[in-house]
Design a protein around this motif. Structure first.
Motif, PDB file in Angstrom:
ATOM      1  N   LEU A  42       0.838  -1.253  -0.043  1.00 59.13           N
ATOM      2  CA  LEU A  42      -0.036   0.050  -0.039  1.00 59.13           C
ATOM      3  C   LEU A  42       0.886   1.246  -0.068  1.00 59.13           C
ATOM      4  O   LEU A  42       0.534   2.109  -0.634  1.00 59.13           O
ATOM      5  CB  LEU A  42      -1.001  -0.052   1.172  1.00 59.13           C
ATOM      6  CG  LEU A  42      -2.360  -0.987   1.096  1.00 59.13           C
ATOM      7  CD1 LEU A  42      -2.747  -1.034   2.545  1.00 59.13           C
ATOM      8  CD2 LEU A  42      -3.143  -0.240  -0.073  1.00 59.13           C
ATOM      9  N   SER A  43       2.004   1.173   0.551  1.00 65.92           N
ATOM     10  CA  SER A  43       2.953   2.357   0.591  1.00 65.92           C
ATOM     11  C   SER A  43       3.522   2.562  -0.735  1.00 65.92           C
ATOM     12  O   SER A  43       3.727   3.712  -1.006  1.00 65.92           O
ATOM     13  CB  SER A  43       4.021   2.209   1.724  1.00 65.92           C
ATOM     14  OG  SER A  43       3.522   1.814   3.239  1.00 65.92           O
ATOM     15  N   ASP A  45       2.090   1.818  -3.457  1.00 67.05           N
ATOM     16  CA  ASP A  45       0.877   2.364  -4.475  1.00 67.05           C
ATOM     17  C   ASP A  45       0.719   3.735  -4.058  1.00 67.05           C
ATOM     18  O   ASP A  45       0.489   4.476  -4.864  1.00 67.05           O
ATOM     19  CB  ASP A  45      -0.370   1.537  -4.351  1.00 67.05           C
ATOM     20  CG  ASP A  45      -0.123   0.167  -4.704  1.00 67.05           C
ATOM     21  OD1 ASP A  45       0.625  -0.127  -5.515  1.00 67.05           O
ATOM     22  OD2 ASP A  45      -1.177  -0.679  -4.237  1.00 67.05           O
ATOM     23  N   ARG A  46       0.991   4.160  -2.830  1.00 65.79           N
ATOM     24  CA  ARG A  46       0.812   5.463  -2.311  1.00 65.79           C
ATOM     25  C   ARG A  46       1.846   6.331  -2.915  1.00 65.79           C
ATOM     26  O   ARG A  46       1.526   7.559  -3.350  1.00 65.79           O
ATOM     27  CB  ARG A  46       0.663   5.528  -0.795  1.00 65.79           C
ATOM     28  CG  ARG A  46       0.522   7.096  -0.303  1.00 65.79           C
ATOM     29  CD  ARG A  46      -0.703   7.687  -0.540  1.00 65.79           C
ATOM     30  NE  ARG A  46      -1.042   8.734   0.218  1.00 65.79           N
ATOM     31  CZ  ARG A  46      -1.873   9.727   0.025  1.00 65.79           C
ATOM     32  NH1 ARG A  46      -2.684   9.536  -1.361  1.00 65.79           N
ATOM     33  NH2 ARG A  46      -2.094  10.860   0.674  1.00 65.79           N
TER      34      ARG A  46
END
Length: 236
Positions: A42-43, A45-46
């Motif tokens: 997720l990091s 993708d962020r």
């Protein structure tokens, strides 16, 4: 997540120790690592999302970098716990741990290089190069760990020409194909870069100072550049 549940819980249960209580504890323990990996992805993708925005406050990058530091610490504590709780399965769990730690380090490198680019007055010119080789190295090592894990499962299960063997064989084939593609893509990129290095001359410090311009492709400041026949300057 579905792939994780199918492979880590059900499929491994069919291959490893037949004591279901042991498999349940092991699956839950691997699930904790999967939870950490999801936050790492997720990091990543962020970061890809923030990179498309014209301006992002550095505070956003600091927060996610701090989160990644906690994930890295959690990965290390998880591995120490593995050595204490499941010493008999430590080889298997090591091959679970290494891809997550490599992913975490890779994503942290992207954030740190971006922060370094913001801190330096003229930017961090080697940011793209560092990110490329970090990503390539992480991908190749993760695929190698995955391949070793599949081979270990094949060794533990033995060859019986059943469904489990067929699934393992397909997974090994898929990993080898991905490794082969990575090598081919890198080889073609290396050839292209070598051609550009040899074909075009480096811009002199005087030319860079005279133009004092940004690269028209990546929009970053040019400390070094290649000069085309028409006189335009670009990053390598």
């Amino acid at each position: 997540m579905l792939n994780f549940l199918l492979f880590k819980v059900i499929f491994i249960g069919a291959v490893m120790d037949p004591i279901w209580r042991h498999i349940l504890r092991l699956s839950i323990w691997i699930g904790v690592l999967g939870f950490l990996r999801i936050f790492c992805l997720l990091s990543r993708d962020r970061f890809d999302n923030l990179a498309t925005i014209a301006y992002t406050p550095p505070k956003q990058y600091y927060k996610i970098t701090l989160l990644l530091c906690f994930i890295l610490l959690g990965d290390v504590l998880w591995y120490i716990g593995s050595a204490l709780l499941f010493p008999a399965s430590l080889t298997f769990l090591t091959l679970e741990f290494l891809p997550v730690i490599l992913d975490t380090i890779h994503v942290m490198t992207k954030y740190l290089s971006h922060l370094l680019d913001q801190w330096q007055e003229n930017g961090f010119e080697n940011k793209c190069l560092v990110n490329y080789y970090t990503e390539l190295g992480a991908d190749v090592l993760i695929l190698a760990c995955t391949l070793m894990q599949y081979l270990q499962l094949m060794w533990m299960h033995g060859v019986s020409f059943g469904l489990v063997d067929f699934v393992l064989f397909l997974n090994v084939r898929s990993v080898l194909k991905n490794l082969h593609n990575k090598v081919l893509i890198h080889r073609e990129r290396w050839r292209a870069m070598s051609y550009v290095r040899d074909r075009y001359v480096n811009a002199t410090p005087a030319e860079l100072s005279l133009h004092n311009d940004d690269c028209a492709i990546c929009r970053e400041k040019m400390k070094t550049a290649k000069k085309l026949a028409c006189g335009h300057l670009f990053h390598l």
